[in-house]
Design a protein around this motif. Structure first.
Motif, PDB file in Angstrom:
ATOM      1  N   ARG A 179      35.280  35.122  24.849  1.00 61.14           N
ATOM      2  CA  ARG A 179      36.048  35.681  23.725  1.00 61.14           C
ATOM      3  C   ARG A 179      35.717  37.154  23.529  1.00 61.14           C
ATOM      4  NH1 ARG A 179      35.035  33.251  17.814  1.00 61.14           N
ATOM      5  NH2 ARG A 179      33.029  34.314  18.148  1.00 61.14           N
ATOM      6  N   GLU A 180      34.426  37.453  23.463  1.00 68.03           N
ATOM      7  CA  GLU A 180      34.009  38.832  23.217  1.00 68.03           C
ATOM      8  C   GLU A 180      34.278  39.735  24.411  1.00 68.03           C
ATOM      9  OE1 GLU A 180      32.220  36.217  20.290  1.00 68.03           O
ATOM     10  OE2 GLU A 180      32.328  36.127  22.477  1.00 68.03           O
ATOM     11  N   ASP A 181      34.374  39.171  25.598  1.00 68.09           N
ATOM     12  CA  ASP A 181      34.702  39.968  26.780  1.00 68.09           C
ATOM     13  C   ASP A 181      36.195  40.282  26.871  1.00 68.09           C
ATOM     14  OD1 ASP A 181      32.221  40.470  27.858  1.00 68.09           O
ATOM     15  OD2 ASP A 181      32.733  39.688  29.844  1.00 68.09           O
ATOM     16  N   GLY A 182      36.974  39.724  25.942  1.00 70.56           N
ATOM     17  CA  GLY A 182      38.390  40.076  25.883  1.00 70.56           C
ATOM     18  C   GLY A 182      39.341  39.061  26.479  1.00 70.56           C
ATOM     19  N   TYR A 183      38.842  37.875  26.827  1.00 69.79           N
ATOM     20  CA  TYR A 183      39.733  36.847  27.383  1.00 69.79           C
ATOM     21  C   TYR A 183      40.557  36.204  26.279  1.00 69.79           C
ATOM     22  CZ  TYR A 183      37.551  36.981  31.997  1.00 69.79           C
ATOM     23  OH  TYR A 183      37.119  37.370  33.235  1.00 69.79           O
ATOM     24  N   LEU A 184      41.807  35.908  26.586  1.00 73.09           N
ATOM     25  CA  LEU A 184      42.662  35.162  25.674  1.00 73.09           C
ATOM     26  C   LEU A 184      42.295  33.688  25.776  1.00 73.09           C
ATOM     27  CD1 LEU A 184      45.992  36.913  26.693  1.00 73.09           C
ATOM     28  CD2 LEU A 184      44.683  37.340  24.608  1.00 73.09           C
ATOM     29  N   PRO A 185      42.228  32.960  24.663  1.00 72.76           N
ATOM     30  CA  PRO A 185      41.805  31.551  24.735  1.00 72.76           C
ATOM     31  C   PRO A 185      42.693  30.698  25.635  1.00 72.76           C
ATOM     32  CG  PRO A 185      42.665  32.099  22.553  1.00 72.76           C
ATOM     33  CD  PRO A 185      42.497  33.384  23.286  1.00 72.76           C
ATOM     34  N   GLU A 186      44.008  30.959  25.618  1.00 69.35           N
ATOM     35  CA  GLU A 186      44.915  30.157  26.442  1.00 69.35           C
ATOM     36  C   GLU A 186      44.713  30.435  27.930  1.00 69.35           C
ATOM     37  OE1 GLU A 186      47.582  33.344  24.381  1.00 69.35           O
ATOM     38  OE2 GLU A 186      45.626  32.387  24.068  1.00 69.35           O
TER      39      GLU A 186
ATOM     40  N   GLU B 127      42.573  52.386  29.587  1.00 65.32           N
ATOM     41  CA  GLU B 127      43.296  52.964  30.724  1.00 65.32           C
ATOM     42  C   GLU B 127      44.376  53.950  30.268  1.00 65.32           C
ATOM     43  OE1 GLU B 127      42.470  52.465  33.942  1.00 65.32           O
ATOM     44  OE2 GLU B 127      40.787  51.325  33.125  1.00 65.32           O
ATOM     45  N   GLY B 128      44.749  53.850  29.011  1.00 62.00           N
ATOM     46  CA  GLY B 128      45.763  54.767  28.478  1.00 62.00           C
ATOM     47  C   GLY B 128      45.198  55.703  27.432  1.00 62.00           C
TER      48      GLY B 128
ATOM     49  N   ARG C 251      49.796  46.652  33.679  1.00 65.00           N
ATOM     50  CA  ARG C 251      48.663  47.137  34.471  1.00 65.00           C
ATOM     51  C   ARG C 251      47.329  46.596  33.953  1.00 65.00           C
ATOM     52  NH1 ARG C 251      50.098  52.589  36.409  1.00 65.00           N
ATOM     53  NH2 ARG C 251      52.317  52.905  36.051  1.00 65.00           N
ATOM     54  N   ALA C 252      47.336  46.002  32.763  1.00 64.48           N
ATOM     55  CA  ALA C 252      46.093  45.647  32.083  1.00 64.48           C
ATOM     56  C   ALA C 252      45.646  44.222  32.400  1.00 64.48           C
ATOM     57  CB  ALA C 252      46.267  45.802  30.578  1.00 64.48           C
ATOM     58  N   THR C 253      44.332  44.027  32.487  1.00 61.13           N
ATOM     59  CA  THR C 253      43.752  42.687  32.591  1.00 61.13           C
ATOM     60  C   THR C 253      43.365  42.183  31.215  1.00 61.13           C
ATOM     61  OG1 THR C 253      42.886  43.118  34.809  1.00 61.13           O
ATOM     62  CG2 THR C 253      41.845  41.342  33.568  1.00 61.13           C
ATOM     63  N   PHE C 254      42.831  43.079  30.386  1.00 60.20           N
ATOM     64  CA  PHE C 254      42.424  42.738  29.032  1.00 60.20           C
ATOM     65  C   PHE C 254      43.147  43.640  28.043  1.00 60.20           C
ATOM     66  CE2 PHE C 254      38.776  41.887  31.833  1.00 60.20           C
ATOM     67  CZ  PHE C 254      38.622  40.523  31.607  1.00 60.20           C
ATOM     68  N   VAL C 255      43.253  43.196  26.809  1.00 58.20           N
ATOM     69  CA  VAL C 255      43.914  43.988  25.768  1.00 58.20           C
ATOM     70  C   VAL C 255      43.263  45.364  25.652  1.00 58.20           C
ATOM     71  CG1 VAL C 255      44.317  44.150  23.283  1.00 58.20           C
ATOM     72  CG2 VAL C 255      44.701  41.976  24.463  1.00 58.20           C
TER      73      VAL C 255
ATOM     74  N   HIS D 236      45.296  38.357  32.955  1.00 61.08           N
ATOM     75  CA  HIS D 236      46.367  39.332  33.214  1.00 61.08           C
ATOM     76  C   HIS D 236      47.734  38.680  33.069  1.00 61.08           C
ATOM     77  CE1 HIS D 236      48.674  42.507  35.149  1.00 61.08           C
ATOM     78  NE2 HIS D 236      49.060  41.663  36.079  1.00 61.08           N
ATOM     79  N   GLU D 237      47.883  37.479  33.631  1.00 57.79           N
ATOM     80  CA  GLU D 237      49.174  36.790  33.582  1.00 57.79           C
ATOM     81  C   GLU D 237      49.541  36.413  32.147  1.00 57.79           C
ATOM     82  OE1 GLU D 237      51.371  36.224  36.186  1.00 57.79           O
ATOM     83  OE2 GLU D 237      49.988  37.629  37.160  1.00 57.79           O
ATOM     84  N   TYR D 238      48.568  35.950  31.388  1.00 58.00           N
ATOM     85  CA  TYR D 238      48.860  35.568  30.000  1.00 58.00           C
ATOM     86  C   TYR D 238      49.125  36.789  29.122  1.00 58.00           C
ATOM     87  CZ  TYR D 238      48.324  30.543  30.200  1.00 58.00           C
ATOM     88  OH  TYR D 238      48.535  29.217  30.456  1.00 58.00           O
ATOM     89  N   LEU D 239      48.476  37.894  29.426  1.00 58.90           N
ATOM     90  CA  LEU D 239      48.712  39.125  28.665  1.00 58.90           C
ATOM     91  C   LEU D 239      50.150  39.598  28.872  1.00 58.90           C
ATOM     92  CD1 LEU D 239      47.300  41.160  26.821  1.00 58.90           C
ATOM     93  CD2 LEU D 239      46.681  42.470  28.857  1.00 58.90           C
ATOM     94  N   LYS D 240      50.642  39.482  30.101  1.00 57.90           N
ATOM     95  CA  LYS D 240      52.018  39.892  30.402  1.00 57.90           C
ATOM     96  C   LYS D 240      53.038  39.050  29.644  1.00 57.90           C
ATOM     97  CE  LYS D 240      52.026  39.596  34.903  1.00 57.90           C
ATOM     98  NZ  LYS D 240      52.525  39.694  36.297  1.00 57.90           N
ATOM     99  N   LEU D 241      52.681  37.790  29.361  1.00 60.52           N
ATOM    100  CA  LEU D 241      53.611  36.883  28.686  1.00 60.52           C
ATOM    101  C   LEU D 241      53.733  37.162  27.195  1.00 60.52           C
ATOM    102  CD1 LEU D 241      52.611  33.486  30.359  1.00 60.52           C
ATOM    103  CD2 LEU D 241      54.677  34.820  30.788  1.00 60.52           C
ATOM    104  N   LYS D 242      52.808  37.916  26.637  1.00 63.24           N
ATOM    105  CA  LYS D 242      52.825  38.183  25.193  1.00 63.24           C
ATOM    106  C   LYS D 242      53.805  39.309  24.864  1.00 63.24           C
ATOM    107  CE  LYS D 242      48.396  36.372  23.750  1.00 63.24           C
ATOM    108  NZ  LYS D 242      49.058  35.291  22.995  1.00 63.24           N
TER     109      LYS D 242
END
Length: 503
Positions: free
Chosen positions: A290-297, A399-400, A389-393, A348-354
Motif C-alpha cells: 500500500r505504502e509503496d503505491g500499489y493499488l489494492p485491486e 516523471e512529470g 507511462r506510469a507504474t504508480f500514481v 500499471h495495467e490497473y492504473l491505465k483503467l482508472k
C-alpha cells in the motif's frame, strides 16, 4: 455439512505475509464461489510470540485488500468468540472428552529430562522423538499407576497432554489439490495437545474450532501437510466428521529456490507484506505494498495468479470475476515464483483503467508531493498525458515534475546532443513566433511550430529537440505541443528564453 464454510486463521505473531494474503484470498474466493461463508479466526494461543498490534494489522490489511470476512472478532457471528484466547472453556470441555478415550495421555516429563534423553540418543547417532517406541519408558500416565498420576496432579506438578499415536496404522489421506496419499503412524510422534499452562496447541484448538464453527473446507499452506495425519486421527478420536483439506504450495523466491521471505524483499527491493509494519520492539519498519503505491485491486489480482490459472489464461480480473471463476481443482501443486516486474505490470495495467478523475483523487492523497497551488484542471491534463507511462500514481508527478517546476539544471548529454549556436538562434526566434499566437491549444501550437520550421528550412528534430530541452531540462516527456499547452504561453516563453540565456 451442507453449507460451505471456510476460515482464515492467522496468528498475531507479526505482519501478514504475502503467502498469508493468498491463503485468505483463496478462502474468500472459494467461499463466495460456492455461496458460502468466509470466517476470520485469530489463533492467539502462542502467547510467547504474540506481537502487539499484529491483530489490528491483519484486519486492516484484509480490509485494504477487499477480503472482507462474514464473521470475525470485528464483525461478530453466531460461532464466536473468534479469538482462541477467549475460547478456553470450549477447549477445556473437549479436553475432558478426549481424555476419556485411548487417544490421549498426561506427560509429566520436564524439559530438562527430555533434553537429557535427547543427548543420549544423539550419542548413539539417533534422533529422539516422543512416540510409540519411547513413551513406554518416559514419565507419563501410560507408565505410572493411577495413584501416582493423581499424586502428581495433587502436588501441582506441571504436565502436558499428548496425543497417543496408534501403532503401525496406515492412514489414507486425501487433499483436494494434491490427491490421495498414505502415511504410516509409526512415522508420527505423540504431539502435545495441551501445554503445561493449560492452553491448547495449534493442533488441538484448530480441530476443535473448525468443528465448532462447522468449517467444511480447510485451505492452508503446505507447511501443515505433515500434520494432516494427526488431524485425521484427532477427528476420529473425537468422533467428528472431517472437513475437506487443500494445502497450497509455497510462494517462491524470485530465483525460484526456497520460500519467499522478508530478506528477499529487502535484497531485491520489493515488499512482502500488504501494509507497512512497524515492529513494536525494534521500531524497524517493513515495507508494504500500500505504502509503496500499489493499488489494492492490482495487488490482489497479482496474488491470485501466484498459484491459480483462470480460464483462457486471462490476467486482468476483478475480484468479482475471480469469484465467478475460482476452482480449487485448478490451483497448482507446484510452487509459484514471485516476480517483481510482473507485480509492477499489474499496477500499471490497473492504473491505465482508472479515470483521470479517480487518479487525481489518488494523486492528491500521496504524501510528500508538493501540489499546492496546482489547479485540478492542470493536474487532470498532466494525468491524461502521463498515466500511460506510469507504474504508480506517484510516477505521474515524479516523471512529470517539469510540469510543476522550471528546469534547475539541464542534462549534460542532452545539451551536447541538442544545443548549439544554431539552437540558440532558433529558440530565440521561436519564442517570438509563439508569443504572437492568440490561441495556445495543442493543435494551434503544433501548426505554429511546423510553420516556423518550414519558414526557416529546418527539420522538425532541429526544432523539437532543443525546444524539449528548454522546457523539460532533458530529452524526455510527452509531445512537446502538449507540454507547451499545459505550461501555458507565459511559462513556456519564460523557459525557452531562460534556456537561451543560461545553457
Amino acid at each position: 455439512m451442507s453449507k460451505v464454510r471456510v476460515r482464515f486463521a492467522p496468528s498475531p505473531t507479526g505482519p501478514l505475509h504475502l503467502g498469508g494474503v493468498r491463503t485468505a484470498l483463496y478462502d474468500y474466493l472459494f467461499a463466495k464461489n460456492q455461496g458460502g461463508d468466509f470466517v476470520l479466526r485469530i489463533e492467539d494461543t502462542d502467547t510467547a510470540r504474540y506481537v502487539e498490534g499484529a491483530e489490528d494489522y491483519i484486519m486492516e490489511a484484509l480490509q485494504w485488500c477487499g477480503i472482507v470476512p462474514d464473521e470475525s472478532p470485528k464483525h461478530g457471528g453466531k460461532y464466536g468468540p473468534y479469538r482462541q484466547s477467549e475460547r478456553r472453556g470450549i477447549y477445556d470441555r473437549h479436553l475432558k472428552e478426549i481424555l476419556k478415550t485411548d487417544y490421549a495421555y498426561l506427560a509429566f516429563d520436564t524439559p530438562e529430562e527430555l533434553d537429557e534423553i535427547r543427548k543420549e540418543f544423539e550419542l548413539s547417532g539417533e534422533v529422539f522423538a516422543y512416540n510409540y517406541l519411547t513413551r513406554t519408558r518416559l514419565k507419563n500416565s501410560l507408565t505410572l499407576s493411577p495413584q501416582e498420576v493423581q499424586q502428581l496432579i495433587d502436588d501441582k506438578v506441571p504436565y502436558v497432554v499428548r496425543f497417543k499415536m496408534p501403532v503401525d496404522r496406515v492412514l489414507n489421506l486425501e487433499d483436494i489439490i494434491r490427491g490421495k496419499f498414505s502415511v504410516n503412524t509409526n512415522t508420527l510422534d505423540d504431539k502435545v495437545l495441551v501445554k503445561n499452562d493449560g492452553m491448547p496447541t495449534y493442533h488441538f484448538a484448530n480441530i476443535i474450532d473448525d468443528h465448532e464453527m462447522e468449517i467444511s473446507h480447510v485451505i492452508r499452506g503446505e507447511e501443515w501437510l505433515p500434520s494432516l495425519g494427526l488431524h485425521y486421527l484427532l477427528y476420529e478420536a473425537m468422533g467428528w466428521q472431517r472437513p475437506q483439506f487443500a494445502h497450497l504450495s509455497l510462494i517462491l523466491k524470485p530465483e525460484g529456490k526456497g520460500k519467499l521471505s522478508k530478506r528477499d524483499g529487502d535484497k531485491f527491493g520489493f515488499p512482502v507484506f500488504p501494509l507497512n509494519f512497524k515492529d513494536p520492539e525494534t521500531g524497524h519498519v517493513s515495507k508494504g505494498y500500500r505504502e509503496d503505491g500499489y493499488l489494492p485491486e492490482a495487488f490482489i489480482n497479482m496474488v491470485a495468479l501466484l498459484g491459480w490459472s483462470p480460464a483462457n489464461d486471462r490476467e486482468i480480473l476483478s475480484l468479482e470475476e475471480m469469484v465467478a471463476e475460482f476452482d480449487l481443482n485448478k490451483v497448482h501443486k507446484a510452487g509459484a515464483r514471485f516476480n517483481k516486474e510482473k507485480a509492477e505490470w499489474f499496477n500499471h495495467e490497473y492504473l491505465k483503467l482508472k479515470s483521470d478523475e479517480q487518479i487525481l483523487h489518488l494523486l492528491q492523497q500521496v504524501r510528500d508531493l508538493d501540489l499546492e497551488g496546482q489547479s485540478d484542471e492542470k493536474l487532470l491534463k498532466v494525468i491524461s498525458l502521463m498515466k500511460e507511462r506510469a507504474t504508480f500514481v506517484k510516477d505521474i508527478y515524479n516523471e512529470g515534475r517539469f510540469f510543476f517546476e522550471k528546469p534547475a539544471v539541464y542534462d549534460e548529454k542532452a545539451v551536447k546532443k541538442a544545443w548549439n549556436d544554431a539552437a540558440v538562434e532558433n529558440m530565440s526566434a521561436l519564442a517570438n513566433h509563439l508569443e504572437s499566437m492568440s490561441a495556445f491549444d495543442p493543435d494551434s501550437i503544433r501548426a505554429a511550430v511546423h510553420e516556423f520550421a518550414e519558414q526557416r528550412g529546418l527539420g522538425m528534430g532541429m526544432v523539437m529537440m532543443p525546444l524539449r530541452l528548454a522546457l523539460v531540462g532533458e530529452l524526455k516527456g510527452p509531445d512537446v505541443p502538449d507540454i507547451l499547452n499545459i505550461l501555458g504561453k507565459e511559462e513556456s516563453l519564460s523557459r525557452i528564453r531562460n534556456a537561451v540565456d543560461n545553457i
